[in-house]
Structures are given as structure tokens and as C-alpha cells.
Design a protein around this motif. Sequence first.
Motif, PDB file in Angstrom:
ATOM      1  N   GLN A 171       0.825  -1.212   0.000  1.00 47.65           N
ATOM      2  CA  GLN A 171       0.000   0.000   0.000  1.00 47.65           C
ATOM      3  C   GLN A 171       0.858   1.260   0.000  1.00 47.65           C
ATOM      4  OE1 GLN A 171      -2.272  -1.169   3.507  1.00 47.65           O
ATOM      5  NE2 GLN A 171      -4.145  -1.105   2.293  1.00 47.65           N
ATOM      6  N   SER A 172       1.832   1.324   0.893  1.00 49.28           N
ATOM      7  CA  SER A 172       2.630   2.551   1.008  1.00 49.28           C
ATOM      8  C   SER A 172       3.567   2.728  -0.181  1.00 49.28           C
ATOM      9  CB  SER A 172       3.388   2.585   2.339  1.00 49.28           C
ATOM     10  OG  SER A 172       4.264   1.490   2.454  1.00 49.28           O
ATOM     11  N   LEU A 173       4.151   1.645  -0.685  1.00 44.09           N
ATOM     12  CA  LEU A 173       5.019   1.775  -1.860  1.00 44.09           C
ATOM     13  C   LEU A 173       4.196   2.092  -3.111  1.00 44.09           C
ATOM     14  CD1 LEU A 173       7.628  -1.033  -1.169  1.00 44.09           C
ATOM     15  CD2 LEU A 173       8.068   1.436  -1.265  1.00 44.09           C
ATOM     16  N   PHE A 174       2.983   1.579  -3.198  1.00 44.07           N
ATOM     17  CA  PHE A 174       2.117   1.900  -4.332  1.00 44.07           C
ATOM     18  C   PHE A 174       1.834   3.401  -4.369  1.00 44.07           C
ATOM     19  CE2 PHE A 174      -1.988   2.389  -6.466  1.00 44.07           C
ATOM     20  CZ  PHE A 174      -1.724   1.740  -7.665  1.00 44.07           C
ATOM     21  N   GLU A 175       1.590   3.991  -3.215  1.00 38.81           N
ATOM     22  CA  GLU A 175       1.356   5.443  -3.146  1.00 38.81           C
ATOM     23  C   GLU A 175       2.561   6.217  -3.670  1.00 38.81           C
ATOM     24  OE1 GLU A 175      -1.464   7.110  -2.412  1.00 38.81           O
ATOM     25  OE2 GLU A 175      -2.373   5.114  -2.352  1.00 38.81           O
ATOM     26  N   LEU A 176       3.749   5.716  -3.417  1.00 38.94           N
ATOM     27  CA  LEU A 176       4.994   6.382  -3.818  1.00 38.94           C
ATOM     28  C   LEU A 176       5.391   6.058  -5.268  1.00 38.94           C
ATOM     29  CD1 LEU A 176       7.046   8.252  -2.427  1.00 38.94           C
ATOM     30  CD2 LEU A 176       8.293   6.202  -1.708  1.00 38.94           C
ATOM     31  N   THR A 177       4.807   5.017  -5.824  1.00 41.04           N
ATOM     32  CA  THR A 177       5.150   4.592  -7.182  1.00 41.04           C
ATOM     33  C   THR A 177       4.568   5.567  -8.197  1.00 41.04           C
ATOM     34  OG1 THR A 177       5.183   2.271  -6.489  1.00 41.04           O
ATOM     35  CG2 THR A 177       4.959   2.692  -8.849  1.00 41.04           C
ATOM     36  N   LYS A 178       5.407   5.947  -9.166  1.00 45.90           N
ATOM     37  CA  LYS A 178       4.936   6.885 -10.190  1.00 45.90           C
ATOM     38  C   LYS A 178       4.016   6.174 -11.180  1.00 45.90           C
ATOM     39  CE  LYS A 178       8.606   6.539 -13.635  1.00 45.90           C
ATOM     40  NZ  LYS A 178       9.640   7.253 -14.335  1.00 45.90           N
ATOM     41  N   LYS A 179       3.285   6.960 -11.951  1.00 44.32           N
ATOM     42  CA  LYS A 179       2.407   6.419 -12.982  1.00 44.32           C
ATOM     43  C   LYS A 179       3.227   5.541 -13.923  1.00 44.32           C
ATOM     44  CE  LYS A 179      -0.851   7.705 -16.567  1.00 44.32           C
ATOM     45  NZ  LYS A 179      -1.493   8.778 -17.319  1.00 44.32           N
ATOM     46  N   ASN A 180       2.700   4.384 -14.243  1.00 44.65           N
ATOM     47  CA  ASN A 180       3.345   3.370 -15.082  1.00 44.65           C
ATOM     48  C   ASN A 180       4.515   2.667 -14.397  1.00 44.65           C
ATOM     49  OD1 ASN A 180       1.544   3.789 -17.245  1.00 44.65           O
ATOM     50  ND2 ASN A 180       2.756   5.557 -17.893  1.00 44.65           N
ATOM     51  N   GLY A 181       4.716   2.920 -13.109  1.00 47.45           N
ATOM     52  CA  GLY A 181       5.689   2.160 -12.331  1.00 47.45           C
ATOM     53  C   GLY A 181       5.099   0.819 -11.932  1.00 47.45           C
ATOM     54  N   ILE A 182       5.939  -0.034 -11.336  1.00 47.72           N
ATOM     55  CA  ILE A 182       5.477  -1.388 -11.038  1.00 47.72           C
ATOM     56  C   ILE A 182       5.992  -1.888  -9.692  1.00 47.72           C
ATOM     57  CG2 ILE A 182       7.396  -2.588 -12.185  1.00 47.72           C
ATOM     58  CD1 ILE A 182       5.162  -4.533 -13.311  1.00 47.72           C
ATOM     59  N   ILE A 183       5.176  -2.712  -9.082  1.00 45.80           N
ATOM     60  CA  ILE A 183       5.571  -3.494  -7.905  1.00 45.80           C
ATOM     61  C   ILE A 183       5.471  -4.950  -8.320  1.00 45.80           C
ATOM     62  CG2 ILE A 183       4.967  -4.178  -5.549  1.00 45.80           C
ATOM     63  CD1 ILE A 183       3.751  -1.366  -5.178  1.00 45.80           C
ATOM     64  N   VAL A 184       6.544  -5.702  -8.108  1.00 43.68           N
ATOM     65  CA  VAL A 184       6.566  -7.122  -8.454  1.00 43.68           C
ATOM     66  C   VAL A 184       6.759  -7.921  -7.169  1.00 43.68           C
ATOM     67  CG1 VAL A 184       7.813  -8.933  -9.704  1.00 43.68           C
ATOM     68  CG2 VAL A 184       7.490  -6.683 -10.764  1.00 43.68           C
ATOM     69  N   LEU A 185       5.869  -8.869  -6.960  1.00 44.47           N
ATOM     70  CA  LEU A 185       5.936  -9.751  -5.798  1.00 44.47           C
ATOM     71  C   LEU A 185       6.196 -11.174  -6.276  1.00 44.47           C
ATOM     72  CD1 LEU A 185       2.707  -8.164  -4.839  1.00 44.47           C
ATOM     73  CD2 LEU A 185       4.450  -8.233  -3.076  1.00 44.47           C
ATOM     74  N   VAL A 186       7.248 -11.803  -5.763  1.00 48.23           N
ATOM     75  CA  VAL A 186       7.462 -13.222  -5.987  1.00 48.23           C
ATOM     76  C   VAL A 186       6.964 -13.899  -4.721  1.00 48.23           C
ATOM     77  CG1 VAL A 186       9.093 -15.044  -6.566  1.00 48.23           C
ATOM     78  CG2 VAL A 186       9.468 -12.724  -7.440  1.00 48.23           C
ATOM     79  N   VAL A 187       5.891 -14.669  -4.867  1.00 50.84           N
ATOM     80  CA  VAL A 187       5.169 -15.248  -3.733  1.00 50.84           C
ATOM     81  C   VAL A 187       5.517 -16.734  -3.628  1.00 50.84           C
ATOM     82  CG1 VAL A 187       2.891 -15.577  -2.704  1.00 50.84           C
ATOM     83  CG2 VAL A 187       3.316 -13.588  -4.176  1.00 50.84           C
ATOM     84  N   TYR A 188       5.834 -17.178  -2.425  1.00 51.03           N
ATOM     85  CA  TYR A 188       6.226 -18.564  -2.164  1.00 51.03           C
ATOM     86  C   TYR A 188       5.216 -19.211  -1.217  1.00 51.03           C
ATOM     87  CZ  TYR A 188      10.689 -17.363  -4.282  1.00 51.03           C
ATOM     88  OH  TYR A 188      11.668 -16.959  -5.153  1.00 51.03           O
ATOM     89  N   PRO A 189       4.176 -19.864  -1.761  1.00 50.79           N
ATOM     90  CA  PRO A 189       3.147 -20.465  -0.913  1.00 50.79           C
ATOM     91  C   PRO A 189       3.466 -21.885  -0.437  1.00 50.79           C
ATOM     92  CG  PRO A 189       2.512 -20.663  -3.189  1.00 50.79           C
ATOM     93  CD  PRO A 189       3.815 -19.905  -3.170  1.00 50.79           C
ATOM     94  N   GLY A 190       4.683 -22.355  -0.645  1.00 45.74           N
ATOM     95  CA  GLY A 190       5.027 -23.745  -0.354  1.00 45.74           C
ATOM     96  C   GLY A 190       5.356 -24.052   1.095  1.00 45.74           C
ATOM     97  N   HIS A 191       5.179 -23.117   2.007  1.00 44.00           N
ATOM     98  CA  HIS A 191       5.373 -23.365   3.441  1.00 44.00           C
ATOM     99  C   HIS A 191       4.177 -22.773   4.165  1.00 44.00           C
ATOM    100  CE1 HIS A 191       6.839 -19.169   4.219  1.00 44.00           C
ATOM    101  NE2 HIS A 191       7.197 -19.267   2.959  1.00 44.00           N
TER     102      HIS A 191
END
Length: 186
Positions: free
Chosen positions: A120-140
Motif C-alpha cells: 500500500q505505502s510503496l504503491f502510493e509512492l510509485t509513479k504512474k506506469n511504475g510497477i511493484i513485483v511480488l514473488v510469492v512462495y506459498p510452499g510453506h
Amino acid sequence: MIVEGILPFARHLISSHIDKNSIVVDATCGNGNDTLFLANQVTNGQVYAFDIQEEAINSTKEKTQAFNNIQYYLEGHEKAAAIISAEHTSIDASIFNLGYLPKGDKSITTNSNTTISAIQSLFELTKKNGIIVLVVYPGHPEGQIESNDVLNFVKNIDQNEAHVLNYQFINQKNNPPYIIGIEKRN
């Protein structure tokens, strides 16, 4: 077309949203691989690397010692936006590798509360057309909880605010990692 693996695709997403002058965030620097990648990409920009484990920060510093465009913080990713906003009004990209430190203490993991707060907070700081990438590890066990919570959160992001993608291999065993990409629209 050759389908890219999870980590190469995550880096491809980041690369397509940054240039050599970009301001970028490694929200979970771990062993330093993403920080090194980012530092090589933004040679005239700035990399902010965060982790809650001193072992991770030290490993990252060792791997990236040739670079002078990185600031390291022994802090949780939920504090990243507040720290960065003291110097910059916007960022171009952020990457998270959720879960635990590879070859580290598996009882120390990211969790959905701090991860969602950081998004949420990094999205607010991200400029238009910027990106947040999450590599999610659901194996534990904690990773499965975090995966469910983060997916529920990002599915509810207004489509006028961001494009949200989910990139995963659906025929692999043992709950393989997957990517969530959040590209800011406004």
C-alpha cells in the motif's frame, strides 16, 4: 516463444519499467541477488535495499560492494516508503521475494500484515506506469497464509488505479512460487 521462469519473468517486468536513472526498491533483499540486478540496471539511479535480518543485509552488501548507488536498511519493508519519501517523491519499481531467507532461519518469514502495508505505502509512492513485483512462495505454512491474504488484497485493487497480473505455472507440484505484478495507472 519460450515461457520465462518465475525469477527471469520478475526481472523482465522490472526491466521494462526502469532505466539507468530510476529509483528502485528491493523490499526483501535476502541474499542480494535482486539488489545486484537492480544496481546493474540503474547505474545513475538509486537502489534502496531492505531486510529485517542482519545476515541478509551483510550478504547483500558483500555481493554488491562494487556499487555506490545502494542504500541498505535493516528495517522491515513496511517502513520503506516512509524512509524513501524523505529523499524522493516517487519510485519507478519495487520487488519483493516473500517467504524466508534462503539457507536462513525458516521460522523468520514475511507475513501478510507487513507485506500488505508495504504494498500500500510503496504503491502510493510509485509513479504512474511504475510497477511493484511480488514473488510469492506459498510452499510453506506461513507462505500459504501470506499468499491467500495478498491475493485477496490485490484482487480488490481498483482497475482504474492499477493493472494487476498473476503469472504462475499451474501444473507444478508442491505449491510453486508465482508472480504478482501491480502496474500503477494513475
